[in-house]
Design an enzyme around this catalytic site. Structure first.
Site, PDB file in Angstrom:
ATOM      1  N   GLY A   1       6.408   2.422   5.236  1.00 55.44           N
ATOM      2  CA  GLY A   1       6.729   1.298   4.369  1.00 55.44           C
ATOM      3  C   GLY A   1       8.102   1.401   3.714  1.00 55.44           C
ATOM      4  N   GLN A   2       8.357   0.470   2.792  1.00 53.64           N
ATOM      5  CA  GLN A   2       9.681   0.368   2.168  1.00 53.64           C
ATOM      6  C   GLN A   2      10.063   1.667   1.456  1.00 53.64           C
ATOM      7  OE1 GLN A   2      10.059  -2.423  -1.088  1.00 53.64           O
ATOM      8  NE2 GLN A   2      12.289  -2.445  -0.950  1.00 53.64           N
TER       9      GLN A   2
ATOM     10  N   ASP B   1       0.742   7.116   8.566  1.00 52.39           N
ATOM     11  CA  ASP B   1       0.599   5.678   8.321  1.00 52.39           C
ATOM     12  C   ASP B   1      -0.484   5.147   9.251  1.00 52.39           C
ATOM     13  OD1 ASP B   1       2.811   3.543   6.852  1.00 52.39           O
ATOM     14  OD2 ASP B   1       1.308   2.661   8.188  1.00 52.39           O
TER      15      ASP B   1
ATOM     16  N   ARG C   1      -0.027   2.493  10.865  1.00 46.69           N
ATOM     17  CA  ARG C   1       0.765   1.931  11.986  1.00 46.69           C
ATOM     18  C   ARG C   1       1.401   3.068  12.791  1.00 46.69           C
ATOM     19  NH1 ARG C   1       5.164  -1.787   9.564  1.00 46.69           N
ATOM     20  NH2 ARG C   1       4.961  -0.610   7.628  1.00 46.69           N
TER      21      ARG C   1
ATOM     22  N   ASP D   1      -5.658   6.323   8.550  1.00 50.98           N
ATOM     23  CA  ASP D   1      -6.147   5.221   7.713  1.00 50.98           C
ATOM     24  C   ASP D   1      -6.716   5.861   6.448  1.00 50.98           C
ATOM     25  OD1 ASP D   1      -7.541   3.199   6.450  1.00 50.98           O
ATOM     26  OD2 ASP D   1      -8.359   2.362   8.305  1.00 50.98           O
TER      27      ASP D   1
ATOM     28  N   TYR E   1      -3.779  -7.057  -7.109  1.00 48.22           N
ATOM     29  CA  TYR E   1      -2.868  -5.911  -6.967  1.00 48.22           C
ATOM     30  C   TYR E   1      -2.725  -5.197  -8.316  1.00 48.22           C
ATOM     31  CZ  TYR E   1       1.686  -3.574  -6.181  1.00 48.22           C
ATOM     32  OH  TYR E   1       2.713  -2.664  -6.089  1.00 48.22           O
TER      33      TYR E   1
HETATM   34  P1  NAD Z   1       4.923  -1.199   1.918  1.00 45.05           P
HETATM   35  O1  NAD Z   1       3.999  -2.375   2.032  1.00 45.05           O
HETATM   36  O2  NAD Z   1       6.307  -1.354   2.377  1.00 45.05           O
HETATM   37  O3  NAD Z   1       4.286   0.040   2.687  1.00 45.05           O
HETATM   38  C1  NAD Z   1       2.923   0.357   2.599  1.00 45.05           C
HETATM   39  C2  NAD Z   1       2.560   1.144   3.836  1.00 45.05           C
HETATM   40  O4  NAD Z   1       1.157   1.435   3.765  1.00 45.05           O
HETATM   41  C3  NAD Z   1       2.797   0.385   5.139  1.00 45.05           C
HETATM   42  O5  NAD Z   1       3.602   1.144   6.014  1.00 45.05           O
HETATM   43  C4  NAD Z   1       1.405   0.185   5.718  1.00 45.05           C
HETATM   44  O6  NAD Z   1       1.359   0.265   7.142  1.00 45.05           O
HETATM   45  C5  NAD Z   1       0.636   1.335   5.083  1.00 45.05           C
HETATM   46  N1  NAD Z   1      -0.807   1.096   5.008  1.00 45.05           N
HETATM   47  C6  NAD Z   1      -1.448  -0.052   4.699  1.00 45.05           C
HETATM   48  N2  NAD Z   1      -2.766   0.140   4.768  1.00 45.05           N
HETATM   49  C7  NAD Z   1      -2.956   1.434   5.103  1.00 45.05           C
HETATM   50  C8  NAD Z   1      -4.114   2.218   5.322  1.00 45.05           C
HETATM   51  N3  NAD Z   1      -5.358   1.702   5.239  1.00 45.05           N
HETATM   52  N4  NAD Z   1      -3.952   3.521   5.632  1.00 45.05           N
HETATM   53  C9  NAD Z   1      -2.712   4.046   5.745  1.00 45.05           C
HETATM   54  N5  NAD Z   1      -1.581   3.342   5.587  1.00 45.05           N
HETATM   55  C10 NAD Z   1      -1.717   2.045   5.248  1.00 45.05           C
HETATM   56  O7  NAD Z   1       4.845  -0.710   0.410  1.00 45.05           O
HETATM   57  P2  NAD Z   1       5.962   0.078  -0.419  1.00 45.05           P
HETATM   58  O8  NAD Z   1       6.864  -0.941  -0.995  1.00 45.05           O
HETATM   59  O9  NAD Z   1       6.512   1.179   0.367  1.00 45.05           O
HETATM   60  O10 NAD Z   1       5.066   0.617  -1.623  1.00 45.05           O
HETATM   61  C11 NAD Z   1       4.491   1.902  -1.618  1.00 45.05           C
HETATM   62  C12 NAD Z   1       3.716   2.092  -2.910  1.00 45.05           C
HETATM   63  O11 NAD Z   1       4.596   1.856  -4.026  1.00 45.05           O
HETATM   64  C13 NAD Z   1       2.554   1.101  -3.096  1.00 45.05           C
HETATM   65  O12 NAD Z   1       1.518   1.731  -3.790  1.00 45.05           O
HETATM   66  C14 NAD Z   1       3.145   0.027  -3.966  1.00 45.05           C
HETATM   67  O13 NAD Z   1       2.180  -0.640  -4.718  1.00 45.05           O
HETATM   68  C15 NAD Z   1       4.058   0.848  -4.858  1.00 45.05           C
HETATM   69  N6  NAD Z   1       5.118   0.036  -5.461  1.00 45.05           N
HETATM   70  C16 NAD Z   1       6.087  -0.541  -4.676  1.00 45.05           C
HETATM   71  C17 NAD Z   1       7.066  -1.323  -5.269  1.00 45.05           C
HETATM   72  C18 NAD Z   1       8.127  -1.997  -4.444  1.00 45.05           C
HETATM   73  O14 NAD Z   1       8.898  -2.812  -4.986  1.00 45.05           O
HETATM   74  N7  NAD Z   1       8.262  -1.683  -3.150  1.00 45.05           N
HETATM   75  C19 NAD Z   1       7.069  -1.508  -6.654  1.00 45.05           C
HETATM   76  C20 NAD Z   1       6.061  -0.938  -7.413  1.00 45.05           C
HETATM   77  C21 NAD Z   1       5.104  -0.143  -6.807  1.00 45.05           C
HETATM   78  N1  SER Z   2       7.507  -5.043  -5.645  1.00 50.13           N
HETATM   79  C1  SER Z   2       6.105  -5.051  -5.839  1.00 50.13           C
HETATM   80  C2  SER Z   2       5.523  -6.364  -5.480  1.00 50.13           C
HETATM   81  O1  SER Z   2       6.245  -7.324  -5.584  1.00 50.13           O
HETATM   82  C3  SER Z   2       5.798  -4.723  -7.283  1.00 50.13           C
HETATM   83  O2  SER Z   2       4.866  -3.748  -7.357  1.00 50.13           O
HETATM   84  O3  SER Z   2       4.380  -6.443  -5.125  1.00 50.13           O
END
Ligand code: NAD
Ligand code: SER
Length: 313
Positions: free
Chosen positions: A11-12, A34, A36, A52, A141
């Site tokens: 993910g990101q 992951d 994926r 998973d 969420y």
């Molecule tokens: P993302 O959606 O880019 O990545 C999430 C990853 O989880 C994906 O690669 C997906 O394939 C994987 N995934 C989904 N279901 C799964 C499962 N059942 N088993 C294993 N893998 C699985 O999210 P992100 O932006 O990288 O965020 C990561 C964490 O940080 C999350 O908990 C998110 O809530 C938190 N977060 C992100 C942000 C943001 O702006 N990106 C902000 C606040 C908090």
């Molecule tokens: N960037 C995230 C979202 O928009 C915040 O946790 O879901």
């Protein structure tokens, strides 16, 4: 941190955190996982497995087989997709977390859990949102994030698991695209500005939200996990922030580099309602006091760096 597992590693955040951890702790010591398959090259820089997180036995097996001592648990469903698929968001975010917490308890792993600005709702003050504010989120969420913070506290108090967490604002990054959140516009806008010199924004022009650039987000996660545990009063989860802006202000900063860039607005009611319920700027004084948190990128520095990195792609 000797043997590290990163869940949701494609993910990101995971795409960049995996690389940052591998460069500090050795590629062979950071297992990316992951649901994926690993298609991008950052995942091929070290070990990878399909996992998973809803499968408790599989989580336990991966941790045991690889002698994992620290887990960065990033697998989740984010805000906008969560509102479209609330049952899936609960399943992945809560059942995934409890599986990782149970495995951490059994194998004595330290655990990083990222919470979010989404853990607050309209009941908390949206400017200078305190570390300890009322948390009544209106999205599934956000509900999973507050529940996650509490579960991590519970596992620390009752079972001594070394759980630590951050409430991230919206994250802006140049490597992987965001995965279905409300703050995604602040990444999408850069690709549109470079490719077609125009962006149609799904949030209102004056929607101010808390934001952070990815290098600071990675630094925050690693710094918290290596901080002196005796100094941590708020383990789960620390407010952290770096900048706060509206789409209009971000567009104006991009126009300093690309004068012909224009922005228009086509509001998505779902994501607008989510954004309207979130903090515009959190107070992160607890993180500063307890483990020395400090952001390095403000909005102008982030915009310059994003444009340079994406242009080079
Ligand atoms: P993302 O959606 O880019 O990545 C999430 C990853 O989880 C994906 O690669 C997906 O394939 C994987 N995934 C989904 N279901 C799964 C499962 N059942 N088993 C294993 N893998 C699985 O999210 P992100 O932006 O990288 O965020 C990561 C964490 O940080 C999350 O908990 C998110 O809530 C938190 N977060 C992100 C942000 C943001 O702006 N990106 C902000 C606040 C908090
Ligand atoms: N960037 C995230 C979202 O928009 C915040 O946790 O879901």
């Amino acid at each position: 941190m000797k043997k590290i597992l990163v869940t949701g590693a494609i993910g990101q955040i995971g795409s960049e955190l995996t690389i940052a951890l591998r460069s500090q702790y050795g590629a062979e010591n950071v297992l990316a996982a992951d649901i994926r398959p690993a298609l991008n090259e950052s995942m091929q820089s070290g070990p990878f497995c399909r996992l998973d997180v809803r499968d408790a036995a599989a989580v336990n097996q991966v941790v045991e087989a690889n002698n994992i001592d620290t887990i960065f648990h990033l697998a989740a469903v984010l805000s906008a997709i969560g509102e479209e698929k609330p049952q899936q968001a609960w399943d992945v975010n809560m059942n995934g977390l409890i599986n990782v917490l149970e495995t951490s308890r059994v194998h004595q792993c330290a655990l990083f859990f990222p919470s979010s600005i989404a853990a607050f709702g309209t009941g908390a003050s949206s400017l200078d949102t305190p570390q300890d504010a009322i948390q009544r989120p209106t999205t599934i969420y956000g509900i999973t994030k507050v529940s996650g913070e509490l579960l991590c506290d519970y596992y620390h108090h009752c079972f001594g698991v070394d759980t630590r967490g951050l409430r991230y604002p919206g994250l802006i990054s140049s490597k992987a695209l965001p995965g279905g959140g409300t703050t995604d516009y602040a990444v999408d806008i850069f690709y549109a500005a470079i490719k077609i010199r125009h962006y149609e924004c799904f949030l209102r022009t004056d929607t101010q939200l808390d934001m952070m650039y990815m290098p600071d987000a990675l630094d925050a996660a690693i710094s918290l996990m290596t901080a002196d545990c005796k100094k941590l009063k708020h383990r789960n989860a620390f407010n952290v922030t770096a900048m706060s802006f509206t789409p209009q202000q971000l567009a104006a900063e991009i126009q300093k580099h690309i004068p012909e860039f224009t922005i228009s607005y086509s509001i998505d009611p779902l994501r607008q309602a989510i954004a309207d319920s979130w903090p515009r700027h959190m107070n992160d004084s607890a993180a500063r006091a307890e483990w020395g948190w400090q952001a390095h990128f403000d909005m102008p520095a982030m915009v310059k760096d994003m444009l340079e990195k994406i242009t080079l792609k």
